[in-house]
Write a protein that holds these residues in place. Structure first.
Motif, PDB file in Angstrom:
ATOM      1  N   LEU A 123      28.798  29.335 -66.475  1.00  0.00           N
ATOM      2  CA  LEU A 123      28.296  30.074 -65.305  1.00  0.00           C
ATOM      3  C   LEU A 123      28.831  29.465 -64.009  1.00  0.00           C
ATOM      4  N   GLY A 127      31.053  31.741 -61.743  1.00  0.00           N
ATOM      5  CA  GLY A 127      30.486  31.965 -60.408  1.00  0.00           C
ATOM      6  C   GLY A 127      31.498  31.574 -59.339  1.00  0.00           C
ATOM      7  N   HIS A 139      28.948  39.700 -59.014  1.00  0.00           N
ATOM      8  CA  HIS A 139      28.780  38.715 -60.085  1.00  0.00           C
ATOM      9  C   HIS A 139      27.403  38.830 -60.745  1.00  0.00           C
ATOM     10  N   ARG A 141      24.970  37.119 -63.949  1.00  0.00           N
ATOM     11  CA  ARG A 141      24.868  35.970 -64.848  1.00  0.00           C
ATOM     12  C   ARG A 141      23.881  36.245 -65.977  1.00  0.00           C
ATOM     13  N   GLY A 153      21.432  28.471 -63.555  1.00  0.00           N
ATOM     14  CA  GLY A 153      21.977  29.828 -63.565  1.00  0.00           C
ATOM     15  C   GLY A 153      21.327  30.785 -62.580  1.00  0.00           C
ATOM     16  N   ASN A 158      27.907  27.074 -57.327  1.00  0.00           N
ATOM     17  CA  ASN A 158      28.857  27.115 -58.433  1.00  0.00           C
ATOM     18  C   ASN A 158      29.808  25.943 -58.267  1.00  0.00           C
ATOM     19  N   PRO A 175      24.490  35.168 -56.839  1.00  0.00           N
ATOM     20  CA  PRO A 175      24.935  36.241 -57.732  1.00  0.00           C
ATOM     21  C   PRO A 175      24.331  37.570 -57.271  1.00  0.00           C
ATOM     22  N   VAL A 178      20.633  38.145 -62.057  1.00  0.00           N
ATOM     23  CA  VAL A 178      20.610  37.236 -63.205  1.00  0.00           C
ATOM     24  C   VAL A 178      19.721  37.870 -64.268  1.00  0.00           C
TER      25      VAL A 178
END
Ligand code: NAD
Ligand code: NAD
Ligand code: ZN
Ligand code: ZN
Lengths: 390, 390
Positions: A123, A127, A139, A141, A153, A158, A175, A178
């Protein structure tokens, strides 16, 4: 002298979804996400998958393909990028290059998604790529370890390793969403599974006494990997992390890092072990040391300190590991402390405990007391030794 | 399904200072900046310098050293990283690596500064490194071209090239400060100097009719590189860019890019010429084409369109360059348009003019009218040909 001032704010938001069997054809979490985020653009999604997960769950890619052919809300790239799991993918430039090349070859642009399924290391790599390709692509995850579902996560950092240094390169970049799928955890080894628990203990200790007591009360169930207990552990730990990140300083402009309780030594222990000790295992060792220090420094009640050490031992954390002990001012961890101070620009900022659930920042550390703290940890752990090595 | 929502805002601000001879021992701009931003941490500063500037201004490093030994507010790293100027540094991974390695070797951390002196290319590279080293170190820019002082160096984008694509990799990451030193421009070739004017014409055309008239009125002085006229041109152009960036969408989450007026074809022209045509020169060609289109599309008054084309020609911009012309639907620029549409996720968003000072976004483009627009530009430029090639 003339001056022009620039000033603006950027708003970031994303959701962390708690689900099970995300690619099951009856699970609408993902298709709903794409439907609700529809922008009218042609969107693609490309997956990066942790090799460890892919080997352990051989139907994964088949299930993803079936899912996206049922819910054709977004165009699935048929090219799956498989990268080695664990630290290797953050060390090896070829992994970075492979993902970049796939982004180029498959025309993944700023309207498209790079999705990553894996442990914290994969990740972190994916990322990072998402943050820099085309100055940032979307993005998603899908964390597959306890640690990545409750901590690494779900956050905003990142990174990859370079010049022999962990996370030498990276960005702060949230992100777009998630998806914490509890069923991904089933194929984890017990060692990696358990290593994620120390981050929950850590955040409970600095923020939430009730959560700490819950972990104490559920220690046996958690050690047996009970699903309901695990689900709650991850959820509450994630929630506390998210609340903290969303608070004063999400991109860590200042030096204060309460979430790094127990981490100043953990980072050094990991590297001393050449990463044979897992991050979560090292954090448990770091928590033990800084808890003992909090007691000897007369900030934390001794009985409470002992409860903390006992809990770590019940989860089989090897808190008196030789690499975690400090025998003298020449010990490697003391050197690590100096590096850490330098890293902070000369001013220390380390979190200790004044109570269970209450962290407090200290700007200096008494090295002789640190040596005594290490001794206290050893003494306390001794009776548990046979259990650990049985 | 349970959901945790994360939401926060990050505030960015920085100043653009307009000064002259920034490293003169009597110029306090820089020492004041460091005094005012003092945080109590040990801070270092390391310089990356454009080789073209360093060769043209051989006392530069000596002056920097003298400046920092007089104003010892921050510790100057004696290691200066010299990188080739122009696109080469964005293509060659070795330049990226050299800067990274110097950051590691000299212990530049999140409290320290990477400062870059150079044209837009060197600033793009150094800005990128600053954004990713240690998840972001502090960054100062000293732009040395007209283009970088009025546009590229004062904004929030950085980037390097990869897979044969310009800015394939990069981030949005504001600098900590920009120092526009007019005296850096003295050693520029006239060609590079002038190429920066087209961005000022561009931003005037979409935002500020009065500024356009000022440029028209001062065309001769500007062509002679008059200092006062240049200072105003850069200041006003920078101001309009900053206001736009600080407005609705600093990190370009949406597709609307009014500042990219004239740029859809410019990017393609640059690449068709293998970067022999400079960015600013290509932008002038793009402005001409899109101005003609605005006229033929009955959005812009013909006389105003002619004033714009005439102004571009007076600055010697080669607006009827063979690579900028569109003879048929098979022309490479039409292919470029298709790539651009794809890049935008299928939906075009191109700015044209409805008046001098007023841009408007169009979501479609009439290809036959584009061919006629190109013809109009050629016809208009013909009488100027002898001037251009004399
Ligand atoms: N970004 C952050 O904020 C942050 C915070 C903490 C840690 N981290 C990083 O996270 C990494 C550690 O992550 P981790 O503890 O999740 O472990 P990991 O990513 O190192 O993975 C460990 C191993 O487990 C395997 N694996 C992962 N999921 C599996 C599954 N479901 N079934 C079978 N095997 C599986 C992997 O292939 C790998 O071999 C480190 O690189 C650390 O630096 C990042
Ligand atoms: N980040 C952004 O928002 C943005 C916007 C527009 C353009 N750009 C980028 O900017 C770059 C173009 O920048 P540029 O037009 O400033 O030119 P440049 O950086 O390409 O430099 C051109 C040449 O001028 C030399 N040079 C620079 N300053 C000099 C000086 N004072 N004296 C003598 N020589 C000097 C350089 O060594 C180089 O050889 C492109 O890479 C483009 O992609 C970035
Ligand atoms: Zn951690
Ligand atoms: Zn431009």
């Amino acid at each position: 002298m003339e001056i022009l001032r620039q000033s603006f704010q950027i708003k970031y938001d994303y959701n962390v979804y708690f689900t099970a069997s995300i690619f099951d054809l009856n699970n609408k979490a993902l298709s709903d996400f794409f439907r609700n985020s529809d922008t009218g653009y042609l969107r693609k999604i490309m997956f990066v998958i942790d090799e460890g997960v892919n080997n352990a769950q051989p139907n994964l890619i088949k299930n993803i393909k079936a899912y996206f052919s049922k819910y054709c809300c977004i165009s699935l790239v048929q090219d799956f990028v498989i990268v080695p799991g664990g630290e290797e993918c953050k060390n090896d430039n070829k992994c970075l290059y492979d993902i970049m090349e796939a982004i180029d070859a498959n025309g993944i642009d700023r309207h498209s998604y790079l999705a990553a399924i894996g442990g914290g290391a994969v990740l972190d790599l994916a990322g990072y790529v998402s943050a820099i390709a085309h100055r940032g692509i979307k993005h998603l995850r899908f964390p597959t370890t306890v640690l990545s579902q409750n901590d690494s996560g779900i956050g905003v950092k990142n990174g990859i390793n370079a010049f022999g240094k962990k996370n030498f390169i990276g960005t702060f970049c949230p992100p777009d969403a998630v998806f914490n799928d509890i069923n991904f955890l089933q194929t984890l080894s017990t060692r990696i599974w358990k290593s994620g628990i120390s981050e929950a203990i850590k955040v409970a200790l600095i923020k939430d006494a009730t959560f700490f007591e819950w972990i104490e009360a559920n220690q046996v169930l958690l050690s047996l990997r009970d699903t309901e207990a695990t689900r709650y552990l991850i959820k509450r730990c994630a929630e506390l992390h998210l609340m903290h990140i969303g608070g004063a300083d999400p991109f860590e402009k200042g030096s204060s890092r309460p979430l790094d309780f127990g981490h100043w030594s953990a980072h050094k222990i990991e590297s001393l072990s050449k990463y044979q000790i897992l991050h979560g295992e090292a954090v448990a060792m770091g928590i033990a040391l800084d808890t003992a220090y909090s007691v000897l420094n007369n900030r934390l009640d001794e009985a409470k300190g002992q409860r903390i050490l006992a809990l770590l031992l019940k989860f089989d954390f090897h808190i008196d590991h030789p690499l975690a002990l400090i025998h003298s001012l020449q010990s490697p961890l003391i050197k690590g402390l100096r590096e850490f101070r330098e890293h902070l620009g000369g001013n220390l900022a380390i979190t200790f405990l004044s109570d269970i659930g209450v962290g407090e920042e200290h700007n200096q550390i008494d090295l002789q007391l640190l040596i005594k703290s290490s001794e206290m940890v050893s003494q306390f752990a001794k009776p548990y030794m046979p259990l650990l090595f049985q």
